[in-house]
Design an enzyme around this catalytic site. Structure first.
Site, mmCIF file in Angstrom:
data_model
loop_
_atom_site.group_PDB
_atom_site.id
_atom_site.type_symbol
_atom_site.label_atom_id
_atom_site.label_comp_id
_atom_site.label_asym_id
_atom_site.label_seq_id
_atom_site.Cartn_x
_atom_site.Cartn_y
_atom_site.Cartn_z
ATOM 1 N N ASP A 190 34.219 29.460 30.895
ATOM 2 C CA ASP A 190 35.368 30.183 31.435
ATOM 3 C C ASP A 190 34.835 31.132 32.508
ATOM 4 O O ASP A 190 34.226 32.150 32.189
ATOM 5 C CB ASP A 190 36.044 30.947 30.280
ATOM 6 C CG ASP A 190 37.070 31.956 30.760
ATOM 7 O OD1 ASP A 190 37.202 32.149 31.981
ATOM 8 O OD2 ASP A 190 37.726 32.571 29.895
ATOM 9 N N LYS B 143 42.404 36.263 40.659
ATOM 10 C CA LYS B 143 41.386 37.285 40.359
ATOM 11 C C LYS B 143 40.331 37.367 41.458
ATOM 12 O O LYS B 143 39.336 38.059 41.326
ATOM 13 C CB LYS B 143 40.711 36.968 39.021
ATOM 14 C CG LYS B 143 41.667 37.090 37.823
ATOM 15 C CD LYS B 143 40.939 36.841 36.539
ATOM 16 C CE LYS B 143 41.860 36.615 35.350
ATOM 17 N NZ LYS B 143 42.542 37.836 34.913
ATOM 18 N N HIS C 42 38.158 35.517 25.776
ATOM 19 C CA HIS C 42 39.577 35.776 26.059
ATOM 20 C C HIS C 42 40.381 34.770 25.220
ATOM 21 O O HIS C 42 39.898 33.658 24.960
ATOM 22 C CB HIS C 42 39.793 35.521 27.555
ATOM 23 C CG HIS C 42 41.142 35.862 28.088
ATOM 24 N ND1 HIS C 42 42.246 35.075 27.873
ATOM 25 C CD2 HIS C 42 41.564 36.903 28.844
ATOM 26 C CE1 HIS C 42 43.294 35.613 28.500
ATOM 27 N NE2 HIS C 42 42.915 36.724 29.077
ATOM 28 N N GLN D 104 36.029 35.555 35.205
ATOM 29 C CA GLN D 104 35.445 36.825 35.656
ATOM 30 C C GLN D 104 34.077 36.609 36.294
ATOM 31 O O GLN D 104 33.358 37.579 36.538
ATOM 32 C CB GLN D 104 35.325 37.810 34.477
ATOM 33 C CG GLN D 104 36.615 38.123 33.772
ATOM 34 C CD GLN D 104 37.594 38.932 34.624
ATOM 35 O OE1 GLN D 104 37.241 39.494 35.644
ATOM 36 N NE2 GLN D 104 38.839 38.976 34.194
HETATM 37 C C1 LIG Z 1 37.713 35.851 30.881
HETATM 38 C C2 LIG Z 1 39.123 35.388 31.133
HETATM 39 N N1 LIG Z 1 39.490 34.161 30.752
HETATM 40 C C3 LIG Z 1 40.727 33.686 30.969
HETATM 41 C C4 LIG Z 1 41.686 34.452 31.563
HETATM 42 C C5 LIG Z 1 43.050 33.889 31.802
HETATM 43 O O1 LIG Z 1 43.282 33.771 33.172
HETATM 44 P P1 LIG Z 1 44.727 33.385 33.719
HETATM 45 O O2 LIG Z 1 45.697 34.321 33.060
HETATM 46 O O3 LIG Z 1 44.611 33.593 35.187
HETATM 47 O O4 LIG Z 1 44.971 31.961 33.360
HETATM 48 C C6 LIG Z 1 41.369 35.757 31.962
HETATM 49 C C7 LIG Z 1 42.403 36.637 32.534
HETATM 50 O O5 LIG Z 1 42.402 37.833 32.342
HETATM 51 C C8 LIG Z 1 40.053 36.232 31.741
HETATM 52 O O6 LIG Z 1 39.691 37.465 32.135
#
Ligand SMILES: Cc1ncc(COP(=O)(O)O)c(C=O)c1O
Length: 404
Positions: free
Chosen positions: A193, A219, A116, A196
């Site tokens: 990270d 999430k 991401h 998910q």
């Molecule tokens: C794999 C992953 N990393 C990071 C993020 C970023 O999360 P946030 O927007 O809650 O900070 C997301 C959000 O969709 C994600 O799916």
């Protein structure tokens, strides 16, 4: 698993809504909304600063929440769980505070093509600012990390290896322990990270072997605006702070300051107490269902949806087979643009995400501008899969009529 839909006021109030976008954010159960409301009605004050009983209560609620969330994630030392606004802030914290102090020209940073943007851009920017080289692990044809390539990238020059537990775009589940072991053997830090990961199956931070793990409360049935970075104590203690201000200091002299102990050193300013209380209620709720049961439920829906979609002429599914995938099915349908597809599905009450899923480097490698993504959680069931399949039939007839 019994239907969890009645636990979620938004879903209960909209019986014909098929919410298939939980990878973006989940709906919130009444127990979370009630806990946050009760906090504001009975315990609200600025924590840490007051000598009166109400402020002490707010402080206690904040720290009890931290301990509850730490227990959920298998973190023995709750002071190593730092509250942040979410995964994005947690990863920026590591890249800025640890990276700024430890990464130099000539060093190497290893990330993956599956990331991401929240776990891609902070490392890219650190590389650009420090003069370190950014190395990107490539993928197998079915959207898994090429572990041979990863192993070849991790060398004595590697300072950090950053990767996700589960890809938000493809659902690929990555072998965290193995990657952490490769990083450690080379003397590099590992940053996972878990945005998910934590919501979908049991996660025990202390057993994963990573130095850092980041996740977002929204999430996993919690409120927006709260998440955490979990770190190893030695690394957190050796790192400089990320932000400066109230609560994070020990002494402030005219010309210098010293820092508070963990976790306060990394939590400058008034914290999001109601958010922490809401997230603690969310993990209590998830534990009540059981993370193993949640994982099994999602796995069965992903398998069913994958089979039903694969049987539709023109549907292309991205990513590995369901047994290597968490609650996500990413797909395209003929030459219908995913945004158009999502709009038609919406008119049938089916909410899916369409776009690059904040993973442009991945989309380039897949050679598509976008995909549609259905993602599943505890309140989804077979009826949601049926609705998705039926809405795709509607999309086909609309676009056939439009001459596609
Ligand atoms: C794999 C992953 N990393 C990071 C993020 C970023 O999360 P946030 O927007 O809650 O900070 C997301 C959000 O969709 C994600 O799916």
């Amino acid at each position: 698993m019994r239907s969890r839909r009645p636990d979620f006021p938004l879903l209960a109030a909209n019986p014909s809504l098929h919410y298939l976008d939980s990878a973006a954010t989940t709906q919130k159960p009444a127990v979370v909304l009630d806990a946050m409301r009760a906090y504001y009605e009975h315990d609200n004050a600025n924590p840490h600063r007051g000598a009166y009983a109400l402020s002490v209560r707010a402080t206690d609620r904040y720290h009890e929440s931290r301990e509850r969330i730490a227990r959920f994630l298998g973190v023995r030392d709750a002071s190593c769980l730092l509250f942040t606004r979410g995964t994005t802030e947690a990863l920026n914290l590591v890249a800025t505070a640890w990276g700024g102090a430890n990464v130099r020209a000539g060093d190497e940073i290893v990330i993956t093509a599956l990331e991401h943007h929240a776990n891609f851009v902070p490392w890219q920017q650190l590389a650009n600012a420090s003069g370190a080289a950014l190395r990107i692990c490539q993928l197998t044809r079915d959207g898994r990390l090429d572990l041979d390539h990863l192993a070849s990238l991790i060398t004595a020059r590697t300072r950090v290896v950053a990767f996700n537990h589960v890809s938000n775009a493809l659902g690929t589940v990555n072998p965290v322990r193995e990657i952490a072991r490769l990083a450690r053997a080379a003397g590099a830090l590992s940053v996972c990270d878990g945005a998910q990961g934590a919501p979908h199956f049991p996660v025990r931070f202390d057993d994963l072997g990573v130095d850092f793990y980041a996740f977002s409360g929204h999430k996993m049935c919690g409120p927006m605006g709260i998440g955490a970075l979990i770190g190893r104590r030695e690394v957190l203690e050796a790192m400089p702070p990320y932000q400066f201000g109230g609560d994070m200091i020990e002494f402030v002299h005219d010309d210098r300051s010293s820092w508070n102990v963990l976790p306060h050193k990394f939590e400058a300013g008034t914290p999001n107490v109601a958010g922490a209380v809401g997230l603690a209620a969310a993990v209590e709720y998830l534990d009540g269902i059981g993370m193993d049961a949640i994982a099994r439920h999602e796995q069965s829906l992903v398998r069913l949806a994958s089979e039903r979609l694969a049987a539709i002429d023109g549907v292309r599914i991205f990513g590995p087979p369901p047994e290597h995938r968490s609650g996500v099915v990413s797909f395209t349908y003929g030459d219908i643009h995913p945004h158009d597809l999502a709009s038609i599905l919406d008119s049938e009450g089916v909410c899916v995400r369409a776009g690059h899923h904040c993973a442009q480097p991945l989309m380039r490698r897949l050679d598509v501008p976008a995909t549609a993504r259905a993602s599943f959680y505890i309140y989804n069931d077979v009826a949601d899969v049926d609705a998705l399949v039926a809405a795709l039939a509607t999309a086909k007839s609309v676009f056939a009529f439009a001459g596609h």
